[in-house]
Design an enzyme around this catalytic site. Structure first.
Site, mmCIF file in Angstrom:
data_model
loop_
_atom_site.group_PDB
_atom_site.id
_atom_site.type_symbol
_atom_site.label_atom_id
_atom_site.label_comp_id
_atom_site.label_asym_id
_atom_site.label_seq_id
_atom_site.Cartn_x
_atom_site.Cartn_y
_atom_site.Cartn_z
ATOM 1 N N SER A 289 -25.149 -5.707 -18.192
ATOM 2 C CA SER A 289 -25.540 -6.419 -16.979
ATOM 3 C C SER A 289 -26.234 -5.549 -15.943
ATOM 4 C CB SER A 289 -24.313 -7.075 -16.351
ATOM 5 O OG SER A 289 -23.323 -6.109 -16.074
ATOM 6 N N HIS B 176 -24.852 -12.352 -20.769
ATOM 7 C CA HIS B 176 -26.202 -12.197 -20.210
ATOM 8 C C HIS B 176 -27.286 -12.418 -21.250
ATOM 9 C CE1 HIS B 176 -25.565 -10.948 -16.030
ATOM 10 N NE2 HIS B 176 -24.448 -10.396 -16.460
ATOM 11 N N LYS C 75 -24.089 -18.792 -16.546
ATOM 12 C CA LYS C 75 -25.359 -18.080 -16.327
ATOM 13 C C LYS C 75 -26.513 -18.947 -16.862
ATOM 14 C CE LYS C 75 -23.501 -13.433 -15.908
ATOM 15 N NZ LYS C 75 -22.036 -13.658 -15.889
#
Lengths: 83, 415
Positions: free
Chosen positions: B190, B218, B249
């Protein structure tokens, strides 16, 4: 620098420094407060010491302060090493 | 009074210490939908400013997608607001099962279990599948939630240098006396935006009889040709034993996470993972939105393709302007500034120019590695990135960092 300090210093350099890390380590370099070793990866150092010197270091004695320099680490090891 | 004056004084001093260290976090209040263009009140009480958002994990731009919102409305209408129960009492609906099956198909695994968040998935998974006979060998830059999860597990902990396959192999050899070895890594890291070399990791795991865990939070939705994640990118679909990921996300951005992987490991989580057992799961409205997200991204790669194009364009703009960026291919693009104060000053000045980014510095990243993390979205259009680079160049010129390499920036500002 005695033999134990040399051994620990060599282990710390090999285990924690990246290949392109040009920081020079001495027995007084702050390892944890200096951001070289974090508490997450410190476990392998403790295990190395226990195996190498045939000792058991209680978690309470493996604090960030006690493990902050090679000098202080060797003090801990000597304390738990049989005479 | 239980909360004594002495206690209050102690907390005041502790908070003052956090402020003095420059680590005090303040929320910024957004007065609009989450999107590329947002209205932000900062500092608290200020008139909201229109800014371009370059710091959300809204990779696919689905956080406020009309079809996702409509599906969430339908879910609210047909399955209600809350469950008022944990999963195994009366907190599981047909749509939870449907979402788990769809996630399994999307991730290319055997089974999936929803958690209230990926933080919870990571907190619960290790303890559920390993015990004191086993060892967990983690990349040193894994996410904080993995570190917490490992601490809750009785298996031995070890770490390897970030993405260092030689070091990982040493550890795998060292721990051959253990019953199970579990290699633990993020798919996309990240803070640096780099990808774990999963092809090499899987090869080492197969050579040394280890299982592989990947947190793909991610990556899920956009890494890989069809957005399935880092395992798709490296051609190891079906060879990762445990994947955790988030719905918070790229996959709609609301909340919720999951453990997905080998059927037996997922079943162990269903039986033993404490965040699953002792809290409500993802609310029906979010499940309904997430189902629509999976439908949209399974039908077309248009959004991840646009994100990829935006990422290539943004990386080129920054490089051509003379910024020192972390190389890579993910949509996390860190602009390296090395000095914590410089990172904060540049972020503040960019905000004044209408660009919302955040500075990151120790302890979030290593000492001397301060940066601004920019994140791309499929919601960005070319004009957003053109406006952003103009602001970056203006602020970069002010601080005289354009065209400067690491050594030169450090020589000027220190670390």
């Amino acid at each position: 620098m005695d033999e134990m300090e040399q051994t620990v210093l060599a282990y710390v350099a090999k285990e924690y420094l990246e290949e392109d890390d040009d920081r020079e380590l001495t027995v007084d370099t702050p390892l944890i407060s200096g951001g070289i070793v974090d508490s997450f990866s410190m476990v392998s150092l403790k295990r190395f010491l226990e195996k190498k010197y045939q000792i058991q270091i209680p978690d309470a004695d493996a604090s960030a302060e006690a493990f902050d320099t090679v000098t202080s680490i060797c003090t801990v090891v000597r304390r738990f090493r049989p005479n | 009074m239980a909360f004594s004056q002495a206690a209050r004084d102690w907390y005041h001093r502790e908070l003052a210490g956090i402020r003095d260290a420059g680590l005090f976090k303040e929320e910024r209040f957004i007065h609009s939908l989450q999107d590329a263009d947002i209205e932000v009140e900062f500092p608290s009480g200020a008139k909201p400013a229109s800014v371009i958002n370059l710091c959300a994990n809204n990779y696919l731009g689905l956080s406020s997608h009309p079809e996702v919102i409509a599906a969430a409305h339908e879910g609210l209408r047909h399955r209600g607001y809350g469950m008022s129960s944990v999963r195994f009492i009366c907190g599981t609906q047909d749509i939870h099962r449907e979402l788990e099956r769809k996630l399994t198909a999307f991730l290319g695994t055997e089974d999936t279990l929803l958690f209230p968040s990926c933080m919870d998935a990571n907190a619960g998974v290790f303890e559920a599948v390993l015990n004191e006979q086993d060892v967990m060998i983690a990349d040193r830059l894994v996410h904080a939630s993995i570190v917490d999860g490992m601490r809750l597990c009785k298996a031995m902990q070890d770490t390897y240098k970030h993405a260092d396959m030689g070091h990982l192999e040493e550890k795998l050899v060292e721990h051959q006396d253990k019953r199970f070895r579990l290699i633990i890594t993020d798919g996309v890291f990240s803070m640096d935006g780099d990808l774990a070399p999963l092809d090499e990791i899987v090869a080492l795991a197969e050579k040394h009889n280890a299982m592989v865990f990947v947190d793909d939070s991610h990556a899920s939705g956009y890494i890989g040709k069809t957005g399935r994640g880092t395992h798709e990118h490296f051609g190891v679909l079906g060879r990762i034993d445990i994947i955790t990921t988030t719905l918070g996300k790229a996959l709609g951005g609301a909340s919720g996470g999951c453990v997905s992987g080998r059927a037996e490991l997922v079943e162990m989580c269903r039986q033993r993972a404490r965040p699953y057992l002792f809290s409500n799961t993802v609310a029906p409205v979010i499940v309904s939105g997430a189902l629509k997200v999976l439908e949209l991204i399974s039908a077309s790669t248009e959004r991840r393709d646009k994100l990829e194009a935006n990422t290539v364009y943004w990386r080129k703009l920054l490089t051509d302007a003379g910024f020192d960026i972390k190389k890579g291919s993910s949509s996390i693009v860190p602009v390296m500034l090395y000095n914590a104060k410089l990172a904060q000053d540049v972020a503040r000045d960019l905000f004044a120019e209408g660009i919302y980014v955040v500075g990151f510095f120790f302890p979030v990243v290593a000492k001397g590695q301060a940066r601004i993390r920019t994140q791309l979205s499929a919601a960005h259009e070319k004009h957003h990135l053109d406006r952003a680079i103009a602001a970056f160049i203006k602020v970069g010129t002010k601080y005289d960092i354009l065209g400067k390499n690491k050594a030169e920036i450090i020589a000027k500002y220190g670390t």
